[in-house]
Design a protein around this motif. Structure first.
Motif, mmCIF file in Angstrom:
data_model
loop_
_atom_site.group_PDB
_atom_site.id
_atom_site.type_symbol
_atom_site.label_atom_id
_atom_site.label_comp_id
_atom_site.label_asym_id
_atom_site.label_seq_id
_atom_site.Cartn_x
_atom_site.Cartn_y
_atom_site.Cartn_z
ATOM 1 N N GLY B 37 0.765 -1.244 -0.052
ATOM 2 C CA GLY B 37 -0.162 0.001 -0.004
ATOM 3 C C GLY B 37 0.839 1.247 0.005
ATOM 4 O O GLY B 37 1.438 1.675 1.119
ATOM 5 N N ALA B 38 0.743 1.850 -1.089
ATOM 6 C CA ALA B 38 1.739 3.180 -1.136
ATOM 7 C C ALA B 38 0.814 4.561 -0.854
ATOM 8 O O ALA B 38 0.354 5.396 -1.936
ATOM 9 C CB ALA B 38 2.412 3.370 -2.401
ATOM 10 N N GLY B 39 0.071 4.393 0.031
ATOM 11 C CA GLY B 39 -1.155 5.372 0.434
ATOM 12 C C GLY B 39 -0.567 5.983 1.753
ATOM 13 O O GLY B 39 0.415 6.687 1.919
ATOM 14 N N ILE B 59 7.439 -2.299 -3.295
ATOM 15 C CA ILE B 59 6.060 -1.441 -2.937
ATOM 16 C C ILE B 59 4.940 -2.303 -3.899
ATOM 17 O O ILE B 59 5.176 -2.572 -5.074
ATOM 18 C CB ILE B 59 6.158 -0.259 -3.800
ATOM 19 C CG1 ILE B 59 7.194 0.557 -3.316
ATOM 20 C CG2 ILE B 59 4.945 0.885 -3.501
ATOM 21 C CD1 ILE B 59 7.522 1.766 -4.424
ATOM 22 N N VAL B 60 3.917 -2.644 -3.122
ATOM 23 C CA VAL B 60 2.622 -3.168 -3.857
ATOM 24 C C VAL B 60 1.619 -2.286 -3.680
ATOM 25 O O VAL B 60 1.167 -1.792 -2.646
ATOM 26 C CB VAL B 60 2.231 -4.407 -2.871
ATOM 27 C CG1 VAL B 60 0.985 -5.084 -3.784
ATOM 28 C CG2 VAL B 60 3.381 -5.470 -2.721
ATOM 29 N N ASP B 61 0.901 -1.971 -4.834
ATOM 30 C CA ASP B 61 -0.174 -1.271 -4.943
ATOM 31 C C ASP B 61 -0.671 -1.235 -6.442
ATOM 32 O O ASP B 61 -0.001 -1.029 -7.533
ATOM 33 C CB ASP B 61 0.048 0.226 -4.574
ATOM 34 C CG ASP B 61 -1.020 1.159 -4.054
ATOM 35 O OD1 ASP B 61 -2.043 1.017 -4.765
ATOM 36 O OD2 ASP B 61 -1.218 1.689 -3.145
ATOM 37 N N GLY B 62 -2.063 -1.613 -6.446
ATOM 38 C CA GLY B 62 -2.617 -1.536 -7.779
ATOM 39 C C GLY B 62 -3.430 -0.237 -8.154
ATOM 40 O O GLY B 62 -4.035 -0.085 -9.081
ATOM 41 N N ASP B 63 -3.370 0.636 -7.570
ATOM 42 C CA ASP B 63 -4.109 1.893 -7.657
ATOM 43 C C ASP B 63 -3.453 3.138 -8.502
ATOM 44 O O ASP B 63 -1.967 3.070 -8.489
ATOM 45 C CB ASP B 63 -4.786 2.597 -6.359
ATOM 46 C CG ASP B 63 -5.902 1.884 -5.694
ATOM 47 O OD1 ASP B 63 -6.482 0.923 -6.655
ATOM 48 O OD2 ASP B 63 -5.931 1.935 -4.290
ATOM 49 N N GLU B 84 0.027 5.580 -11.960
ATOM 50 C CA GLU B 84 -0.019 4.390 -11.145
ATOM 51 C C GLU B 84 0.985 4.739 -9.869
ATOM 52 O O GLU B 84 2.117 5.338 -9.904
ATOM 53 C CB GLU B 84 0.877 3.261 -11.773
ATOM 54 C CG GLU B 84 0.036 2.435 -12.490
ATOM 55 C CD GLU B 84 -0.127 3.076 -13.934
ATOM 56 O OE1 GLU B 84 0.555 4.296 -14.174
ATOM 57 O OE2 GLU B 84 -1.102 2.451 -14.637
ATOM 58 N N LYS B 85 0.458 4.577 -8.581
ATOM 59 C CA LYS B 85 1.088 4.881 -7.567
ATOM 60 C C LYS B 85 2.516 4.005 -7.294
ATOM 61 O O LYS B 85 3.470 4.932 -6.670
ATOM 62 C CB LYS B 85 0.150 4.325 -6.038
ATOM 63 C CG LYS B 85 -1.093 5.399 -5.858
ATOM 64 C CD LYS B 85 -1.676 4.784 -4.755
ATOM 65 C CE LYS B 85 -2.809 5.624 -4.388
ATOM 66 N NZ LYS B 85 -3.497 5.292 -3.047
ATOM 67 N N ILE B 86 2.507 2.917 -7.722
ATOM 68 C CA ILE B 86 4.211 2.425 -7.421
ATOM 69 C C ILE B 86 4.777 3.230 -8.463
ATOM 70 O O ILE B 86 6.188 3.283 -7.949
ATOM 71 C CB ILE B 86 4.042 1.101 -7.951
ATOM 72 C CG1 ILE B 86 3.522 0.693 -9.435
ATOM 73 C CG2 ILE B 86 3.192 -0.019 -7.109
ATOM 74 C CD1 ILE B 86 3.682 -0.593 -10.158
ATOM 75 N N TYR B 87 4.497 3.691 -9.579
ATOM 76 C CA TYR B 87 5.536 4.602 -10.421
ATOM 77 C C TYR B 87 5.752 5.835 -9.589
ATOM 78 O O TYR B 87 6.953 6.169 -9.804
ATOM 79 C CB TYR B 87 5.491 4.728 -11.816
ATOM 80 C CG TYR B 87 4.965 3.250 -12.510
ATOM 81 C CD1 TYR B 87 6.036 2.227 -12.474
ATOM 82 C CD2 TYR B 87 3.697 2.875 -12.907
ATOM 83 C CE1 TYR B 87 5.940 0.936 -12.930
ATOM 84 C CE2 TYR B 87 3.642 1.539 -13.842
ATOM 85 C CZ TYR B 87 4.852 0.536 -13.678
ATOM 86 O OH TYR B 87 4.760 -0.616 -14.012
#
Lengths: 66, 267
Positions: B37-39, B59-63, B84-87
């Motif tokens: 979660g990169a929130g 980092i795991v995030d699909g949002d 994308e949050k991961i980028y």
């Protein structure tokens, strides 16, 4: 009688079950876990366990955001 | 591995700490920390892990970044909306510390992918925003014998604890997720950005201390923070013999995908 809840002293009526204590404090039962004298009380026992003078409760609320 | 002059200079303010030193810095550089979660929680955790020199960060995030995220998810900037949050997170980490290796997973964790992912890391930070994911991370880390930091935030409040194998887990307190819709989400009840920041930084601090074997961890303890009333409270809890996962007669033998209700889903 007196009990401690989340570090504070409260006077509550004698003879309450854990479940009735939650009602007394107007706490939603779906939101919490209960630790009594350092032991987690299983939810299925909330209706049966009577609270005692001097019991120390921690009422732990679900917090799920991030 | 020997520290380069650039590394000695970059990390000098923590290398002079007796809890870190050159050896501790090498441990950090050799360590692998996963942030799920990169929130709100993951953003500050990622920034501090990167600046401290954690060598590999997952980092795991699909949002994608949404404008409603920017009030608290400080690794993402206005220009990142729709990225994308991961980028977005990976770019910021590269700017703070280009030596960090970043591994990105453009997905949500689920019962079929999580064990493989956590297996690759030394310590896991739960920065997710929903109960199904929090229980999944707990269970996966239990099965894979991985330490993790749990974090949850809502309004002005937060709670966190650190799991180490053989110690109390999330299910020792909460045996199963609350009924769907009963506990409000951040989008329903709100969240103050500084709460996410504070709790995410505590989680990063737990990861760093674990890697360094320094100080005390929040193991068998649950920390509550109430920023509105500026109260910090720690309660002790222990491994629960009735725990459905790690107790004496465990009922849970495999991972469970509970129905997800996402905190940040835009209505």
């Amino acid at each position: 009688m007196y009990i401690k809840v989340n570090g504070k002293d409260y006077e509550v009526p004698a003879g309450l079950t854990v479940s009735q204590m939650l009602d007394f404090f107007k706490i939603n039962k779906d939101h919490v876990a209960i630790e009594r004298n350092k032991e987690i009380v299983p939810k299925k026992d909330w209706e049966n366990i009577l609270i005692c003078e001097g019991d120390i409760f921690e009422i732990v609320t679900f917090v799920g955001g991030g | 591995m020997r520290l380069t002059n650039e590394q000695i200079e970059r990390y000098s303010r923590q290398i002079i700490l007796k809890e870190v030193g050159g050896k501790g810095q090498e441990k950090l550089l050799n360590s692998k920390v996963l942030v799920i979660g990169a929130g709100g929680l993951g953003s500050p955790a990622l920034l501090y892990l990167a600046s401290a020199g954690v060598g590999t960060i997952g980092i795991v995030d699909g949002d994608k970044v949404d404008i409603t995220n920017l009030q608290r998810q400080i690794i993402h900037f206005t220009e990142d909306v729709n990225k994308e949050k991961i980028y977005s997170a990976k770019e910021k980490i590269a700017k703070i510390n280009p030596h960090v290796r970043v591994i990105t997973y453009n997905t949500k964790v689920n019962a079929s992918n999580i064990r493989e992912i956590v297996r690759e890391f030394d310590f896991i930070i739960d920065g997710t925003d929903n109960f199904p994911a929090k229980f999944l991370i707990n269970d996966a880390c239990f099965f894979e014998k991985k330490p993790f930091s749990h974090g949850g935030i809502l309004r002005f409040q937060g709670q966190t604890f650190t799991y180490l194998p053989e110690n109390a887990c999330y299910r020792c307190i909460f045996d199963s997720p609350p009924p769907k819709g009963v506990v409000p989400t951040c989008s329903e009840a709100g969240i103050i950005g500084v709460m996410a920041g504070l709790l995410g930084v505590i989680q990063a601090s737990e990861a760093i201390k674990y890697i360094l074997s320094a100080g005390q961890l929040l193991t068998n303890k649950l920390l509550f923070v109430d920023l509105l009333n500026i109260e910090f409270r720690t309660i002790n809890f222990k491994k629960n013999k009735n725990c459905p996962l790690c107790g004496e007669n465990p009922k849970i033998k495999d991972l469970i995908d509970y129905e997800t209700e996402i905190c940040d889903l835009k209505n």
